[in-house]
Design a protein around this motif. Structure first.
Motif, PDB file in Angstrom:
ATOM      1  N   HIS A   7       0.815  -1.221   0.000  1.00  0.00           N
ATOM      2  CA  HIS A   7       0.000   0.000   0.000  1.00  0.00           C
ATOM      3  C   HIS A   7       0.849   1.271   0.000  1.00  0.00           C
ATOM      4  O   HIS A   7       2.047   1.239   0.281  1.00  0.00           O
ATOM      5  CB  HIS A   7      -0.968   0.000   1.190  1.00  0.00           C
ATOM      6  CG  HIS A   7      -0.283   0.001   2.535  1.00  0.00           C
ATOM      7  ND1 HIS A   7       0.264   1.133   3.089  1.00  0.00           N
ATOM      8  CD2 HIS A   7      -0.067  -0.994   3.415  1.00  0.00           C
ATOM      9  CE1 HIS A   7       0.778   0.842   4.270  1.00  0.00           C
ATOM     10  NE2 HIS A   7       0.599  -0.459   4.490  1.00  0.00           N
ATOM     11  N   GLY A   8       0.203   2.366  -0.297  1.00  0.00           N
ATOM     12  CA  GLY A   8       0.860   3.669  -0.336  1.00  0.00           C
ATOM     13  C   GLY A   8       1.015   4.308   1.033  1.00  0.00           C
ATOM     14  O   GLY A   8       0.573   3.778   2.049  1.00  0.00           O
ATOM     15  N   ALA A  32       0.756  -4.553   6.651  1.00  0.00           N
ATOM     16  CA  ALA A  32       0.882  -3.176   7.142  1.00  0.00           C
ATOM     17  C   ALA A  32       2.348  -2.768   7.018  1.00  0.00           C
ATOM     18  O   ALA A  32       3.244  -3.505   7.429  1.00  0.00           O
ATOM     19  CB  ALA A  32       0.430  -3.088   8.593  1.00  0.00           C
ATOM     20  N   LEU A  33       2.583  -1.602   6.433  1.00  0.00           N
ATOM     21  CA  LEU A  33       3.938  -1.080   6.251  1.00  0.00           C
ATOM     22  C   LEU A  33       4.084   0.201   7.052  1.00  0.00           C
ATOM     23  O   LEU A  33       3.182   1.045   7.056  1.00  0.00           O
ATOM     24  CB  LEU A  33       4.208  -0.803   4.766  1.00  0.00           C
ATOM     25  CG  LEU A  33       4.037  -1.993   3.828  1.00  0.00           C
ATOM     26  CD1 LEU A  33       4.168  -1.543   2.384  1.00  0.00           C
ATOM     27  CD2 LEU A  33       5.038  -3.092   4.150  1.00  0.00           C
ATOM     28  N   VAL A  58       2.850  -6.098  -6.313  1.00  0.00           N
ATOM     29  CA  VAL A  58       2.190  -4.888  -6.805  1.00  0.00           C
ATOM     30  C   VAL A  58       2.315  -3.816  -5.732  1.00  0.00           C
ATOM     31  O   VAL A  58       2.066  -4.084  -4.559  1.00  0.00           O
ATOM     32  CB  VAL A  58       0.697  -5.151  -7.110  1.00  0.00           C
ATOM     33  CG1 VAL A  58      -0.014  -3.876  -7.504  1.00  0.00           C
ATOM     34  CG2 VAL A  58       0.556  -6.207  -8.185  1.00  0.00           C
ATOM     35  N   GLY A  59       2.684  -2.611  -6.135  1.00  0.00           N
ATOM     36  CA  GLY A  59       2.769  -1.510  -5.188  1.00  0.00           C
ATOM     37  C   GLY A  59       2.055  -0.289  -5.710  1.00  0.00           C
ATOM     38  O   GLY A  59       2.069  -0.021  -6.909  1.00  0.00           O
ATOM     39  N   ALA A  60       1.420   0.427  -4.802  1.00  0.00           N
ATOM     40  CA  ALA A  60       0.745   1.676  -5.150  1.00  0.00           C
ATOM     41  C   ALA A  60       1.484   2.829  -4.480  1.00  0.00           C
ATOM     42  O   ALA A  60       1.761   2.772  -3.280  1.00  0.00           O
ATOM     43  CB  ALA A  60      -0.711   1.656  -4.679  1.00  0.00           C
ATOM     44  N   GLY A  63       4.208   2.334  -2.031  1.00  0.00           N
ATOM     45  CA  GLY A  63       4.338   0.882  -2.116  1.00  0.00           C
ATOM     46  C   GLY A  63       5.092   0.446  -3.364  1.00  0.00           C
ATOM     47  O   GLY A  63       5.779  -0.568  -3.360  1.00  0.00           O
ATOM     48  N   ALA A  64       4.976   1.209  -4.446  1.00  0.00           N
ATOM     49  CA  ALA A  64       5.720   0.908  -5.666  1.00  0.00           C
ATOM     50  C   ALA A  64       7.215   1.148  -5.450  1.00  0.00           C
ATOM     51  O   ALA A  64       8.045   0.382  -5.950  1.00  0.00           O
ATOM     52  CB  ALA A  64       5.204   1.746  -6.835  1.00  0.00           C
ATOM     53  N   VAL A  65       7.557   2.185  -4.713  1.00  0.00           N
ATOM     54  CA  VAL A  65       8.965   2.443  -4.379  1.00  0.00           C
ATOM     55  C   VAL A  65       9.505   1.288  -3.549  1.00  0.00           C
ATOM     56  O   VAL A  65      10.613   0.797  -3.782  1.00  0.00           O
ATOM     57  CB  VAL A  65       9.107   3.784  -3.618  1.00  0.00           C
ATOM     58  CG1 VAL A  65      10.513   3.962  -3.084  1.00  0.00           C
ATOM     59  CG2 VAL A  65       8.714   4.944  -4.508  1.00  0.00           C
TER      60      VAL A  65
END
Length: 77
Positions: A7-8, A32-33, A58-60, A63-65
């Motif tokens: 997640h972002g 959870a991040l 998959v990251g948003a 989360g993509a970073v």
């Protein structure tokens, strides 16, 4: 398909995007991040990756970073 969804920033697990993926029959791990410590968030994502062994990561947004920072071998991101 087994998906590790990251997640972002300031988002939480169980949001609309991972739920959309689940509704389409995918198995989604959505850990959870940490929102404040990027290095900790990468370690948390790495632990989830090792435990879950997903087919794709998959990251948003943030989360993509994090996804790009993982050592995923040949797992697509």
């Amino acid at each position: 398909m087994k998906i590790l969804y990251l997640h972002g920033w300031r988002s939480e697990p169980g949001g609309a995007k991972p739920n959309w993926l689940r509704a389409r029959g995918h198995e989604v791990c959505n850990p959870a991040l940490d929102a404040d410590d990027l290095e900790l968030a990468v370690r948390q994502a790495e632990a989830a990756y090792i435990q879950q062994r997903p087919d794709v990561v998959v990251g948003a947004s943030r989360g993509a970073v994090i996804a790009q920072s993982l050592d995923c071998g040949g797992t697509p991101r």
